[in-house]
Design a protein around this motif. Structure first.
Motif, short mmCIF file in Angstrom:
data_model
loop_
_atom_site.label_atom_id
_atom_site.label_comp_id
_atom_site.label_asym_id
_atom_site.label_seq_id
_atom_site.Cartn_x
_atom_site.Cartn_y
_atom_site.Cartn_z
N ALA A 6 19.60 46.14 36.47
CA ALA A 6 18.21 46.35 36.91
C ALA A 6 18.07 45.92 38.38
O ALA A 6 17.47 46.65 39.19
CB ALA A 6 17.25 45.57 36.04
N SER A 7 18.64 44.78 38.71
CA SER A 7 18.57 44.31 40.11
C SER A 7 19.30 45.28 41.03
O SER A 7 18.84 45.56 42.15
CB SER A 7 19.19 42.93 40.23
OG SER A 7 18.65 42.08 39.26
N ALA A 8 20.44 45.81 40.57
CA ALA A 8 21.21 46.75 41.40
C ALA A 8 20.42 48.04 41.64
O ALA A 8 20.44 48.60 42.74
CB ALA A 8 22.55 47.06 40.72
N LEU A 9 19.70 48.51 40.61
CA LEU A 9 18.90 49.72 40.77
C LEU A 9 17.75 49.50 41.76
O LEU A 9 17.44 50.38 42.58
CB LEU A 9 18.36 50.18 39.42
CG LEU A 9 19.39 50.77 38.45
CD1 LEU A 9 18.77 51.07 37.11
CD2 LEU A 9 20.03 52.01 39.03
N VAL A 10 17.14 48.32 41.68
CA VAL A 10 16.07 48.00 42.64
C VAL A 10 16.66 47.98 44.04
O VAL A 10 16.07 48.54 44.99
CB VAL A 10 15.42 46.65 42.29
CG1 VAL A 10 14.50 46.20 43.41
CG2 VAL A 10 14.68 46.74 40.99
N GLY A 11 17.81 47.36 44.18
CA GLY A 11 18.46 47.29 45.49
C GLY A 11 18.79 48.68 46.02
O GLY A 11 18.57 48.97 47.20
N ALA A 12 19.30 49.55 45.14
CA ALA A 12 19.65 50.91 45.57
C ALA A 12 18.39 51.67 46.02
O ALA A 12 18.42 52.41 47.01
CB ALA A 12 20.34 51.65 44.42
N LEU A 18 14.64 52.60 52.76
CA LEU A 18 14.71 52.07 54.13
C LEU A 18 15.63 52.93 54.99
O LEU A 18 15.31 53.22 56.16
CB LEU A 18 15.19 50.62 54.10
CG LEU A 18 14.20 49.62 53.49
CD1 LEU A 18 14.82 48.23 53.44
CD2 LEU A 18 12.90 49.59 54.29
N ALA A 19 16.77 53.34 54.43
CA ALA A 19 17.71 54.19 55.20
C ALA A 19 17.05 55.51 55.54
O ALA A 19 17.20 56.03 56.66
CB ALA A 19 19.00 54.40 54.40
N LEU A 23 16.45 56.57 59.35
CA LEU A 23 17.16 57.73 59.90
C LEU A 23 16.27 58.98 59.88
O LEU A 23 16.74 60.07 60.27
CB LEU A 23 18.43 57.99 59.07
CG LEU A 23 19.47 56.87 59.11
CD1 LEU A 23 20.59 57.14 58.12
CD2 LEU A 23 20.06 56.72 60.51
N ARG A 24 15.01 58.82 59.40
CA ARG A 24 14.07 59.94 59.32
C ARG A 24 14.70 61.10 58.54
O ARG A 24 14.66 62.25 58.95
CB ARG A 24 13.66 60.42 60.69
CG ARG A 24 12.87 59.39 61.44
CD ARG A 24 12.40 59.95 62.75
NE ARG A 24 11.70 58.94 63.52
CZ ARG A 24 11.10 59.19 64.66
NH1 ARG A 24 11.11 60.40 65.15
NH2 ARG A 24 10.49 58.23 65.32
N SER A 25 15.36 60.74 57.43
CA SER A 25 16.03 61.76 56.61
C SER A 25 15.35 61.78 55.24
O SER A 25 15.51 60.88 54.43
CB SER A 25 17.50 61.40 56.47
OG SER A 25 18.11 62.18 55.47
N TRP A 26 14.53 62.84 54.99
CA TRP A 26 13.81 62.88 53.73
C TRP A 26 14.73 63.07 52.53
O TRP A 26 14.43 62.57 51.44
CB TRP A 26 12.71 63.95 53.76
CG TRP A 26 13.19 65.36 53.88
CD1 TRP A 26 13.38 66.07 55.03
CD2 TRP A 26 13.57 66.23 52.81
NE1 TRP A 26 13.84 67.31 54.76
CE2 TRP A 26 13.97 67.45 53.39
CE3 TRP A 26 13.59 66.12 51.42
CZ2 TRP A 26 14.40 68.54 52.65
CZ3 TRP A 26 14.03 67.21 50.67
CH2 TRP A 26 14.43 68.40 51.29
N PRO A 27 15.91 63.77 52.66
CA PRO A 27 16.79 63.81 51.49
C PRO A 27 17.26 62.41 51.06
O PRO A 27 17.44 62.16 49.87
CB PRO A 27 17.97 64.66 51.94
CG PRO A 27 17.43 65.52 53.03
CD PRO A 27 16.44 64.65 53.73
N LEU A 28 17.43 61.50 52.03
CA LEU A 28 17.83 60.13 51.67
C LEU A 28 16.73 59.45 50.88
O LEU A 28 17.00 58.70 49.94
CB LEU A 28 18.12 59.32 52.94
CG LEU A 28 19.59 59.20 53.37
CD1 LEU A 28 19.73 58.31 54.58
CD2 LEU A 28 20.47 58.69 52.25
N VAL A 29 15.48 59.69 51.29
CA VAL A 29 14.34 59.11 50.56
C VAL A 29 14.33 59.66 49.13
O VAL A 29 14.04 58.93 48.18
CB VAL A 29 13.01 59.43 51.28
CG1 VAL A 29 11.84 58.98 50.45
CG2 VAL A 29 12.99 58.77 52.65
N LEU A 30 14.69 60.96 49.00
CA LEU A 30 14.74 61.57 47.66
C LEU A 30 15.74 60.86 46.75
O LEU A 30 15.54 60.78 45.54
CB LEU A 30 15.17 63.03 47.77
CG LEU A 30 14.09 64.08 47.99
CD1 LEU A 30 14.73 65.46 48.03
CD2 LEU A 30 13.01 64.02 46.92
#
Lengths: 422, 207
Positions: A6-12, A18-19, A23-30
């Protein structure tokens, strides 16, 4: 309680967000959405605290090595419904699972009862605890767990197997003033003919020697050797050096079987028996008669585990201070070192009759090693050394060199009498 | 009825198969990159991650195995951000499979040892029921993760949700805060569940 997943999923999730923003990359936000989906689905049904009551029943609480015990568990869910409930009935490593399983995952509705059984076999003697029963409620995605301990341990006593020594020639030579089965050098009630004397009023009519009476013209009675009992002290060598073999098949375990068989045989012959065990502590049981004494000795033998570095000579000290002098000392030892020879000489020097039952460590080791010419040569050399040691010991004691794969009764039966050596 | 040994073997093999698939997928994508220093760096990291996974499996070192999987995922994402175009659907599929591999590994560690023992029919039925429930949940989570993200991407691409706007940023931030609040209130939810079940027990007086 949350799991590291659970902690790892929150971290991911946080890293992806944030990445993506940096980097202003919406696929990363996805990419933050799948971990959030897992977290959301997992939080919809968090694991409930397991409130389970359980009873454990054993088919028997005392048995011998190699026997079987059935364990029955009945569980009742006294709390909320448990979608995934993991049960583990903790077993010591010496208990081997034969049938069923002590580890299950089930679902239990509120108020539901569940019953399961499994069978175990003990490999080694000892006092064991079956349990406790640990339960764990977890959600399907492994994001949370709730633990509990439900049923306390249940005691199980496992006695060692016993060597059967019927018709074995083993008993004390010197007797004590109690009735028994050993022919003493005193006149008394017995079956061994001693001599003839003049009839005295009161003698049993069946004891009248009619032949002598007819020849001499007056009545004569037979006299017999009294049968009394004696003392046998079993000394078991359970030092670390003696544990040659595997955990379940080594010279100490074999020695325990022999000690129990000797004790049972001696007590059945109406003699007293005592016990000294040299292990990580020096332990002894004073000599006594009867069934209760057998159980006392059994309780001591159950707890014997090889260990300790006490010098073997301490046995002589205990013998001379706490045990009678006219006893037969039966030493059960694999004779792996010269200390045993010195100890035996010391015991014999104090006036004890000594008999040695020696389970051969060479035969035990040989069973577990694949054959090869080098090993055969080593075996022959070690065999000669052992025979030399036994020949030295035969000057002060009776020695039985025993291959544990054969019954102990066979070599003991071949010994006609335990007459004093030399 | 499937043999319990087959079920245990399948539970052990499934996460290994998925991780091998992910590693092969990443390696296949990297074959399209020209041989530059940074490309070699990524390839080296990928091979290191794969080797760590193999070591972790062979010598039962879970932390090494997990670190290896993280390296493989980071290689994929990092490689696609810096050197290759990042296809959202493929990336979502990759990440969903990685999460699925992790969940299947946890499932296998829990259930496989049980299936290797001799279970009586009733116990076996119950264990299979619990396993089926867990597998269903994992499939639902993977589907939700993949299709939910794909739907969001479609909405963004079609212009239904404007990407570069304060409203979108606020919405994303609110979603993040909601997730964090949900996680923080987890213990409270559990206590309320427990209190409710104890109240139900009190109400159910014995006959």
């Amino acid at each position: 309680m949350r799991t590291p997943l659970a902690s790892a999923l929150v971290g991911a999730t946080v890293v992806a967000l944030l990445a993506g923003l940096a980097l202003r990359s919406w696929p990363l936000v996805l990419l933050a959405i799948p971990p959030v989906a897992f977290l959301a689905l997992g939080s919809l049904e968090p694991p409930a605290e397991p409130r389970v009551s359980a009873t454990r029943t054993l088919s028997r609480d005392r048995l011998s090595v190699g026997g079987q015990v059935e364990v029955r568990l009945v569980l009742r869910n006294d709390g909320a419904a448990l979608g995934q409930l993991e049960l583990l009935d903790v077993l010591p490593p010496e208990l081997v699972l034969l049938r069923g399983s002590n580890h299950l995952i089930v679902s239990l509705a509120s108020g539901e009862t569940f019953e399961t059984t499994y069978e175990v076999r003990p490999l080694l003697k000892g006092d064991y605890a079956v349990g406790p029963l640990r339960v764990r409620s977890f959600d399907a995605l492994g994001l949370g767990v709730e633990d509990g301990v439900v049923a306390p341990p249940t005691a199980l006593a496992v006695a060692p197997a016993m060597e059967v020594l019927q018709r074995a020639q083993l008993g004390p030579r010197r007797t004590r003033p109690w009735f028994g089965h050993v022919t003493s050098r005193h006149i008394g009630a017995g079956s061994e003919f001693w001599g003839v004397r003049e009839y005295v009023p009161g003698d049993d009519v069946r004891r009248i020697n009619w032949k002598a009476s007819a020849r001499l013209g007056r009545l004569f009675s037979n006299e017999y050797q009294g049968e009394r009992s004696g003392d046998v002290i079993i000394v078991l060598d359970a030092r670390r050096e003696s544990a040659v073999g595997t955990l379940t098949d080594n010279a100490v375990e074999v020695g325990v079987r022999a000690a129990l068989g000797v004790a049972e045989h001696v007590l059945a012959s109406k003699n007293r028996v005592g016990l000294i065990v040299q292990r990580d502590v020096l332990d002894w049981v004073p000599p006594a008669f009867g069934r209760k004494q057998l159980y006392r000795i059994l309780d001591h033998l159950i707890h014997v585990r090889a260990g300790g570095e006490w010098p073997f000579g301490f046995v002589t000290w205990v013998l001379t201070r706490f045990f009678p002098r006219d006893a037969l000392v039966v030493l059960i030892s694999p004779l792996t070192d010269r200390a045993s020879l010195e100890a035996v000489v010391g015991i014999a020097a104090h006036g004890y009759d000594v008999a040695i039952i020696s389970p051969s460590p060479l035969e035990i080791e040989r069973r577990y090693l694949p054959p090869s010419s080098d090993r055969d040569t080593a075996y022959r050399i070690l065999r000669m050394e052992r025979e030399n040691l036994i020949a030295s010991l035969r000057r002060v004691a009776q020695v039985v060199d025993w291959d544990p794969s054969t019954p102990l009764a066979l070599p003991l039966r071949r010994m006609r009498t335990w007459s004093r050596p030399g | 009825m499937v043999s319990t040994r087959v079920t245990a073997a399948a539970l052990d093999a499934a996460p290994v198969f998925l991780v091998a698939l992910l590693s092969a997928w990443t390696f296949w994508d990297f074959l399209a990159i020209p041989a530059t220093t940074i490309a070699r760096l990524f390839l080296g990291t990928l091979l290191t991650g794969f080797a760590m996974i193999l070591l972790g499996l062979r010598y039962a070192m879970p932390s090494v195995r997990r670190a290896g999987l993280v390296l493989v995922v980071l290689c994929y994402v990092g490689g696609h951000i810096t050197l290759l175009p990042l296809d959202p659907a493929a990336a979502l599929g990759f990440l969903t499979l990685a999460l699925g591999a992790v969940e299947l590994r946890i499932l296998g560690e829990r259930f496989a040892p049980i299936f290797r023992t001799q279970l009586d029919p009733e116990s076996r039925g119950r264990v299979e029921e619990a396993l089926a429930r867990c597998v269903l949940r994992i499939v639902a989570a993977c589907a939700m993760g993949f299709f939910g993200a794909t739907l969001t991407a479609d909405l963004a691409l079609s212009g239904a949700v404007p990407l570069r706007s304060i409203a979108t940023a606020l919405l994303l931030s609110l979603a993040l805060v909601a997730v964090i609040l949900l996680l923080a209130s987890w213990p409270l939810l559990e206590r309320r569940l427990a209190m409710r079940s104890s109240q139900e027990t009190v109400i159910q007086t014995p006959k």
